[in-house]
Write a protein that holds these residues in place. Sequence first.
Motif, PDB file in Angstrom:
ATOM      1  N   HIS A   1       3.056  11.510 -15.971  1.00 47.56           N
ATOM      2  CA  HIS A   1       2.214  11.912 -17.099  1.00 47.56           C
ATOM      3  C   HIS A   1       2.338  10.908 -18.243  1.00 47.56           C
ATOM      4  CE1 HIS A   1       0.054  14.575 -19.806  1.00 47.56           C
ATOM      5  NE2 HIS A   1       1.051  14.461 -20.675  1.00 47.56           N
ATOM      6  N   ALA A   2       3.570  10.409 -18.499  1.00 42.38           N
ATOM      7  CA  ALA A   2       3.769   9.420 -19.551  1.00 42.38           C
ATOM      8  C   ALA A   2       3.043   8.118 -19.230  1.00 42.38           C
ATOM      9  CB  ALA A   2       5.262   9.169 -19.752  1.00 42.38           C
ATOM     10  N   ILE A   3       3.059   7.711 -17.963  1.00 42.59           N
ATOM     11  CA  ILE A   3       2.338   6.493 -17.569  1.00 42.59           C
ATOM     12  C   ILE A   3       0.834   6.692 -17.698  1.00 42.59           C
ATOM     13  CG2 ILE A   3       1.879   4.942 -15.636  1.00 42.59           C
ATOM     14  CD1 ILE A   3       4.723   5.536 -14.636  1.00 42.59           C
ATOM     15  N   LYS A   4       0.369   7.860 -17.281  1.00 46.25           N
ATOM     16  CA  LYS A   4      -1.073   8.131 -17.316  1.00 46.25           C
ATOM     17  C   LYS A   4      -1.589   8.193 -18.750  1.00 46.25           C
ATOM     18  CE  LYS A   4      -4.933   9.275 -15.143  1.00 46.25           C
ATOM     19  NZ  LYS A   4      -5.578   8.393 -14.162  1.00 46.25           N
ATOM     20  N   LYS A   5      -0.839   8.836 -19.640  1.00 46.45           N
ATOM     21  CA  LYS A   5      -1.280   9.002 -21.028  1.00 46.45           C
ATOM     22  C   LYS A   5      -0.836   7.867 -21.941  1.00 46.45           C
ATOM     23  CE  LYS A   5      -3.177  12.869 -19.920  1.00 46.45           C
ATOM     24  NZ  LYS A   5      -4.651  12.994 -19.861  1.00 46.45           N
ATOM     25  N   GLU A   6      -0.071   6.915 -21.389  1.00 45.69           N
ATOM     26  CA  GLU A   6       0.346   5.717 -22.116  1.00 45.69           C
ATOM     27  C   GLU A   6       1.130   6.056 -23.386  1.00 45.69           C
ATOM     28  OE1 GLU A   6      -3.073   3.365 -22.848  1.00 45.69           O
ATOM     29  OE2 GLU A   6      -3.399   2.856 -20.738  1.00 45.69           O
ATOM     30  N   PHE A   7       2.228   6.770 -23.215  1.00 46.03           N
ATOM     31  CA  PHE A   7       3.129   6.983 -24.350  1.00 46.03           C
ATOM     32  C   PHE A   7       4.559   6.744 -23.883  1.00 46.03           C
ATOM     33  CE2 PHE A   7       2.879  11.179 -22.382  1.00 46.03           C
ATOM     34  CZ  PHE A   7       4.191  11.585 -22.348  1.00 46.03           C
ATOM     35  N   GLU A   8       5.428   6.461 -24.883  1.00 46.01           N
ATOM     36  CA  GLU A   8       6.813   6.102 -24.574  1.00 46.01           C
ATOM     37  C   GLU A   8       7.626   7.357 -24.302  1.00 46.01           C
ATOM     38  OE1 GLU A   8      10.435   3.371 -26.453  1.00 46.01           O
ATOM     39  OE2 GLU A   8       8.555   3.680 -27.535  1.00 46.01           O
ATOM     40  N   LEU A   9       8.430   7.289 -23.255  1.00 45.33           N
ATOM     41  CA  LEU A   9       9.248   8.427 -22.844  1.00 45.33           C
ATOM     42  C   LEU A   9      10.709   8.149 -23.158  1.00 45.33           C
ATOM     43  CD1 LEU A   9       9.077  11.184 -21.336  1.00 45.33           C
ATOM     44  CD2 LEU A   9       9.600   9.922 -19.241  1.00 45.33           C
ATOM     45  N   ASP A  10      11.455   9.216 -23.402  1.00 43.36           N
ATOM     46  CA  ASP A  10      12.895   9.130 -23.655  1.00 43.36           C
ATOM     47  C   ASP A  10      13.192   8.324 -24.914  1.00 43.36           C
ATOM     48  OD1 ASP A  10      15.536   9.668 -23.224  1.00 43.36           O
ATOM     49  OD2 ASP A  10      15.876   7.922 -21.942  1.00 43.36           O
ATOM     50  N   THR A  11      12.447   8.568 -25.997  1.00 46.25           N
ATOM     51  CA  THR A  11      12.744   7.929 -27.277  1.00 46.25           C
ATOM     52  C   THR A  11      13.834   8.705 -27.982  1.00 46.25           C
ATOM     53  OG1 THR A  11      10.992   9.215 -28.349  1.00 46.25           O
ATOM     54  CG2 THR A  11      10.415   7.032 -27.518  1.00 46.25           C
ATOM     55  N   LYS A  12      14.632   8.018 -28.772  1.00 41.22           N
ATOM     56  CA  LYS A  12      15.740   8.631 -29.494  1.00 41.22           C
ATOM     57  C   LYS A  12      15.550   8.399 -30.983  1.00 41.22           C
ATOM     58  CE  LYS A  12      19.011   7.921 -25.714  1.00 41.22           C
ATOM     59  NZ  LYS A  12      20.297   7.332 -25.326  1.00 41.22           N
ATOM     60  N   HIS A  13      16.200   9.246 -31.779  1.00 49.97           N
ATOM     61  CA  HIS A  13      16.158   9.073 -33.221  1.00 49.97           C
ATOM     62  C   HIS A  13      16.864   7.775 -33.580  1.00 49.97           C
ATOM     63  CE1 HIS A  13      14.478  12.989 -33.904  1.00 49.97           C
ATOM     64  NE2 HIS A  13      15.442  13.565 -33.220  1.00 49.97           N
ATOM     65  N   SER A  14      16.344   7.085 -34.597  1.00 42.55           N
ATOM     66  CA  SER A  14      16.946   5.827 -35.013  1.00 42.55           C
ATOM     67  C   SER A  14      18.334   6.030 -35.574  1.00 42.55           C
ATOM     68  CB  SER A  14      16.069   5.142 -36.064  1.00 42.55           C
ATOM     69  OG  SER A  14      15.915   5.992 -37.190  1.00 42.55           O
ATOM     70  N   ASP A  15      18.586   7.177 -36.187  1.00 43.47           N
ATOM     71  CA  ASP A  15      19.893   7.458 -36.754  1.00 43.47           C
ATOM     72  C   ASP A  15      20.030   8.959 -36.901  1.00 43.47           C
ATOM     73  OD1 ASP A  15      22.346   7.126 -37.779  1.00 43.47           O
ATOM     74  OD2 ASP A  15      21.769   5.883 -39.494  1.00 43.47           O
ATOM     75  N   LYS A  16      21.258   9.444 -36.903  1.00 45.12           N
ATOM     76  CA  LYS A  16      21.473  10.885 -37.007  1.00 45.12           C
ATOM     77  C   LYS A  16      20.991  11.423 -38.348  1.00 45.12           C
ATOM     78  CE  LYS A  16      26.244  10.005 -38.380  1.00 45.12           C
ATOM     79  NZ  LYS A  16      27.657  10.222 -38.059  1.00 45.12           N
TER      80      LYS A  16
END
Length: 302
Positions: free
Chosen positions: A50-65
Amino acid sequence: MEADMNEAVINVDDTIDAEPMYEWDRDNPDMSVGTCYPNMDEFRLAVRQHAIKKEFELDTKHSDKERSKFYDDIKCDYINNNLVESWNAWIKEHKDLPVHMMADAIREKIMLLFAKRRKISTALSPGILPTVIHQLNAASRGLGHLNISSGHPNQAEVTEVYKDEEVRRHVVYLPQKMCTCRQWQITGKPYPHALAMITSMRQPDMGSFVYQYYSVEKFQAAYVGIIPNITDRNQWPEVDKAFKLYPPAQKKKESGRLRKNRIKSAREIGGKATRQVMCPNCKEYGHRGGSWKCSLTGTKKM
């Protein structure tokens, strides 16, 4: 031969009527609410597709707590959980005293601390605390890995560059004292992204970019209270408690010297990774063979 084998085949249907059968589109999986998948592995595969089909980044994390968790109405530059450890280290010499003596010793320490810092505050000039200005001047060095793109005097894009590759970009708003990394809003002091933009200005007033929480006025207000002086215990008035207070029940004292210092975590400096010890006799954790804690000490294991 083949005809004989086909005649010998027994048609078996191993499906269960009560068991649901889930089928999903491998090329364009449905991610709407209520959609079910056979198992977790199939679901993870569907999410990736689904992420490949809709072209969005998967498993992103917060830049900082600090970016997503902390409340920014209270400014504090010490975002950790060692407050209790610091307090225990401060009163370590008095922890073995009786309760009334320990409370009196802590009162005296706080009284002297307030008096000392109250005296320091009277000698400071109005404005931001000098120690904070020194910290910011020191932190403003070594910011060559940050690139600034400014289209307005009061705001700019600050990009972190690592090995000639852009890692992350944040936006700094000077009048509002804001940065999209949220460190400025939480701590009350400008951090690398904001400092990179501030130091690019000619003769910047570093104190004007710090919240008033670090001002001399707030420092004086914090220690304006006076801890009252009291006499020793022998001069305290007698109070009718209307009941008889017995001493606390004595707990069996363990062998060895009492521990005062806390056990450091494995992630701290000087900390060691701990592991549980298993007794070879009773197979329980927490003691070794022959220890008095073992229920089988002095007996023969059957």
